[in-house]
Design a protein around this motif. Structure first.
Motif, PDB file in Angstrom:
ATOM      1  N   ALA A  24       5.984   8.309 -16.602  1.00 20.38           N
ATOM      2  CA  ALA A  24       4.964   7.341 -16.371  1.00 20.38           C
ATOM      3  C   ALA A  24       4.632   7.394 -14.970  1.00 20.38           C
ATOM      4  CB  ALA A  24       5.714   5.855 -16.517  1.00 20.38           C
ATOM      5  N   TYR A  25       3.340   7.281 -14.674  1.00 19.79           N
ATOM      6  CA  TYR A  25       2.636   7.492 -13.288  1.00 19.79           C
ATOM      7  C   TYR A  25       1.953   6.238 -13.028  1.00 19.79           C
ATOM      8  CZ  TYR A  25       3.211  12.395 -14.504  1.00 19.79           C
ATOM      9  OH  TYR A  25       3.513  13.494 -15.021  1.00 19.79           O
ATOM     10  N   PHE A  26       2.058   5.980 -11.687  1.00 16.94           N
ATOM     11  CA  PHE A  26       1.501   4.650 -10.950  1.00 16.94           C
ATOM     12  C   PHE A  26       0.899   4.862  -9.926  1.00 16.94           C
ATOM     13  CE2 PHE A  26       4.778   3.495 -14.048  1.00 16.94           C
ATOM     14  CZ  PHE A  26       4.296   2.638 -14.814  1.00 16.94           C
ATOM     15  N   ASP A  27      -0.203   4.367  -9.588  1.00 23.49           N
ATOM     16  CA  ASP A  27      -0.912   4.330  -8.132  1.00 23.49           C
ATOM     17  C   ASP A  27      -0.253   3.214  -7.311  1.00 23.49           C
ATOM     18  OD1 ASP A  27      -2.851   4.273  -6.136  1.00 23.49           O
ATOM     19  OD2 ASP A  27      -4.451   4.125  -7.388  1.00 23.49           O
ATOM     20  N   LEU A  28       0.330   3.895  -6.147  1.00 26.10           N
ATOM     21  CA  LEU A  28       0.970   2.923  -5.076  1.00 26.10           C
ATOM     22  C   LEU A  28       0.084   2.122  -4.267  1.00 26.10           C
ATOM     23  CD1 LEU A  28       3.952   4.812  -4.524  1.00 26.10           C
ATOM     24  CD2 LEU A  28       3.951   2.877  -5.747  1.00 26.10           C
ATOM     25  N   VAL A  29      -1.194   2.416  -4.323  1.00 25.41           N
ATOM     26  CA  VAL A  29      -1.809   2.121  -3.199  1.00 25.41           C
ATOM     27  C   VAL A  29      -1.912   0.044  -2.932  1.00 25.41           C
ATOM     28  CG1 VAL A  29      -4.389   1.723  -2.424  1.00 25.41           C
ATOM     29  CG2 VAL A  29      -3.548   3.809  -3.178  1.00 25.41           C
ATOM     30  N   ASN A  30      -1.771  -0.498  -3.939  1.00 19.47           N
ATOM     31  CA  ASN A  30      -1.640  -1.890  -3.842  1.00 19.47           C
ATOM     32  C   ASN A  30      -0.226  -2.358  -3.467  1.00 19.47           C
ATOM     33  OD1 ASN A  30      -0.712  -1.662  -6.500  1.00 19.47           O
ATOM     34  ND2 ASN A  30      -1.710  -3.486  -7.163  1.00 19.47           N
ATOM     35  N   VAL A  31       0.696  -1.479  -3.307  1.00 15.93           N
ATOM     36  CA  VAL A  31       2.016  -1.579  -3.044  1.00 15.93           C
ATOM     37  C   VAL A  31       2.274  -2.090  -1.320  1.00 15.93           C
ATOM     38  CG1 VAL A  31       4.354  -0.815  -2.898  1.00 15.93           C
ATOM     39  CG2 VAL A  31       3.190  -0.800  -4.703  1.00 15.93           C
ATOM     40  N   LEU A  32       1.526  -1.663  -0.632  1.00 14.01           N
ATOM     41  CA  LEU A  32       1.387  -1.838   0.770  1.00 14.01           C
ATOM     42  C   LEU A  32       1.428  -3.283   1.208  1.00 14.01           C
ATOM     43  CD1 LEU A  32      -0.244   1.247   1.792  1.00 14.01           C
ATOM     44  CD2 LEU A  32       2.313   1.092   1.898  1.00 14.01           C
ATOM     45  N   PHE A  33       2.222  -3.629   2.191  1.00 13.61           N
ATOM     46  CA  PHE A  33       1.893  -4.971   2.781  1.00 13.61           C
ATOM     47  C   PHE A  33       1.023  -5.173   3.849  1.00 13.61           C
ATOM     48  CE2 PHE A  33       3.405  -8.044   5.680  1.00 13.61           C
ATOM     49  CZ  PHE A  33       3.464  -9.166   5.052  1.00 13.61           C
ATOM     50  N   GLY A  34       0.143  -5.914   3.667  1.00 15.86           N
ATOM     51  CA  GLY A  34      -0.722  -5.987   4.797  1.00 15.86           C
ATOM     52  C   GLY A  34      -1.712  -4.862   4.911  1.00 15.86           C
ATOM     53  N   ASP A  35      -2.048  -4.415   6.096  1.00 10.99           N
ATOM     54  CA  ASP A  35      -2.767  -3.288   6.575  1.00 10.99           C
ATOM     55  C   ASP A  35      -1.950  -2.172   6.758  1.00 10.99           C
ATOM     56  OD1 ASP A  35      -2.142  -4.548   8.488  1.00 10.99           O
ATOM     57  OD2 ASP A  35      -4.270  -4.289   9.636  1.00 10.99           O
ATOM     58  N   GLY A  36      -0.453  -2.103   6.587  1.00 14.24           N
ATOM     59  CA  GLY A  36       0.332  -1.118   6.937  1.00 14.24           C
ATOM     60  C   GLY A  36       0.075   0.208   6.065  1.00 14.24           C
ATOM     61  N   LYS A  37       0.846   1.247   6.706  1.00 15.13           N
ATOM     62  CA  LYS A  37       0.693   2.434   6.007  1.00 15.13           C
ATOM     63  C   LYS A  37       2.140   2.999   5.313  1.00 15.13           C
ATOM     64  CE  LYS A  37      -3.608   3.536   6.761  1.00 15.13           C
ATOM     65  NZ  LYS A  37      -4.476   3.594   5.889  1.00 15.13           N
ATOM     66  N   ARG A  38       3.046   2.389   5.537  1.00 16.71           N
ATOM     67  CA  ARG A  38       4.516   2.801   5.084  1.00 16.71           C
ATOM     68  C   ARG A  38       5.311   1.460   4.489  1.00 16.71           C
ATOM     69  NH1 ARG A  38       7.734   5.941   8.955  1.00 16.71           N
ATOM     70  NH2 ARG A  38       8.610   4.092   9.328  1.00 16.71           N
ATOM     71  N   MET A  39       5.845   1.873   3.497  1.00 13.93           N
ATOM     72  CA  MET A  39       6.853   0.827   2.920  1.00 13.93           C
ATOM     73  C   MET A  39       8.047   1.416   2.167  1.00 13.93           C
ATOM     74  SD  MET A  39       6.958  -2.643   1.685  1.00 13.93           S
ATOM     75  CE  MET A  39       5.309  -3.086   1.530  1.00 13.93           C
ATOM     76  N   VAL A  40       9.147   0.665   2.208  1.00 15.43           N
ATOM     77  CA  VAL A  40      10.499   1.255   1.710  1.00 15.43           C
ATOM     78  C   VAL A  40      10.419   0.352   0.292  1.00 15.43           C
ATOM     79  CG1 VAL A  40      12.928   0.882   1.713  1.00 15.43           C
ATOM     80  CG2 VAL A  40      11.655   1.459   3.766  1.00 15.43           C
ATOM     81  N   LEU A  41      10.679   1.375  -0.928  1.00 13.62           N
ATOM     82  CA  LEU A  41      10.546   0.727  -2.077  1.00 13.62           C
ATOM     83  C   LEU A  41      12.074   0.721  -2.432  1.00 13.62           C
ATOM     84  CD1 LEU A  41       7.664   2.771  -3.733  1.00 13.62           C
ATOM     85  CD2 LEU A  41       7.637   0.556  -2.678  1.00 13.62           C
ATOM     86  N   LYS A  42      12.556  -0.378  -2.703  1.00 18.41           N
ATOM     87  CA  LYS A  42      13.720  -0.528  -3.425  1.00 18.41           C
ATOM     88  C   LYS A  42      13.932  -0.895  -4.765  1.00 18.41           C
ATOM     89  CE  LYS A  42      16.379  -2.870   0.387  1.00 18.41           C
ATOM     90  NZ  LYS A  42      17.088  -1.922   0.518  1.00 18.41           N
ATOM     91  N   ILE A  43      14.079   0.268  -5.675  1.00 17.11           N
ATOM     92  CA  ILE A  43      13.923   0.408  -7.018  1.00 17.11           C
ATOM     93  C   ILE A  43      14.990  -0.045  -7.937  1.00 17.11           C
ATOM     94  CG2 ILE A  43      13.126   1.858  -8.842  1.00 17.11           C
ATOM     95  CD1 ILE A  43      11.776   3.667  -6.702  1.00 17.11           C
TER      96      ILE A  43
END
Length: 145
Positions: A114-133
């Motif tokens: 399964a493939y997902f677009d992560l663009v809307n995962v980011l918080f605010g206008d940041g460019k990095r995010m740690v994903l706790k899966i």
């Protein structure tokens, strides 16, 4: 013989160039599924049993390889859901989980991607995010392009 050598020397680089694909959306699968951002869905969405065997990020696309018992997996509903809660660390951290709705009653082990677009995962206008899966032992750093 000289013509064959010339053709081979011209054809070989062309094949190499055509064989190299840098477009991740084509070589990595279709990344057209958005990630849901909802605390209610994160809590309430189906949690049918599955095992995640690998996760990979390329660009803004995340790929999950997972398995579950079923007939062929054609009727499965798979969704990636992000919690609305964000830990304001550097970089910010958030929880995500792969939701599987599986009503198939067969006992075959089926493996899917399964493939997902992560663009809307980011918080605010940041460019990095740690994903706790959920159901995965390692956090993943996502860096937007």
């Amino acid at each position: 013989m000289k013509k064959i050598t010339i053709w081979i020397s011209l054809l070989f680089p062309c094949l190499l160039i055509l064989g190299c694909d840098t477009n991740y959306s084509d070589s990595f699968g279709s990344c057209n599924k958005d990630v849901a951002v909802s605390e209610k869905e994160y809590t309430d969405a189906p949690r049918d049993p599955m095992v995640i065997s690998s996760i990979e990020i390329r660009g803004d696309c995340i790929k999950f390889n997972f398995s579950a018992l079923g007939c062929d997996g054609q009727s499965w509903k798979v969704k990636l859901i992000r919690s609305e809660l964000t830990l304001l660390s550097n970089p910010p951290q958030t929880s995500v989980r792969l939701s599987l709705e599986n009503k198939e009653k067969c006992g075959n082990l089926v493996t899917k991607e399964a493939y997902f677009d992560l663009v809307n995962v980011l918080f605010g206008d940041g460019k990095r995010m740690v994903l706790k899966i959920a159901n995965w032992d390692h956090d993943i750093l996502y860096e937007s392009r």
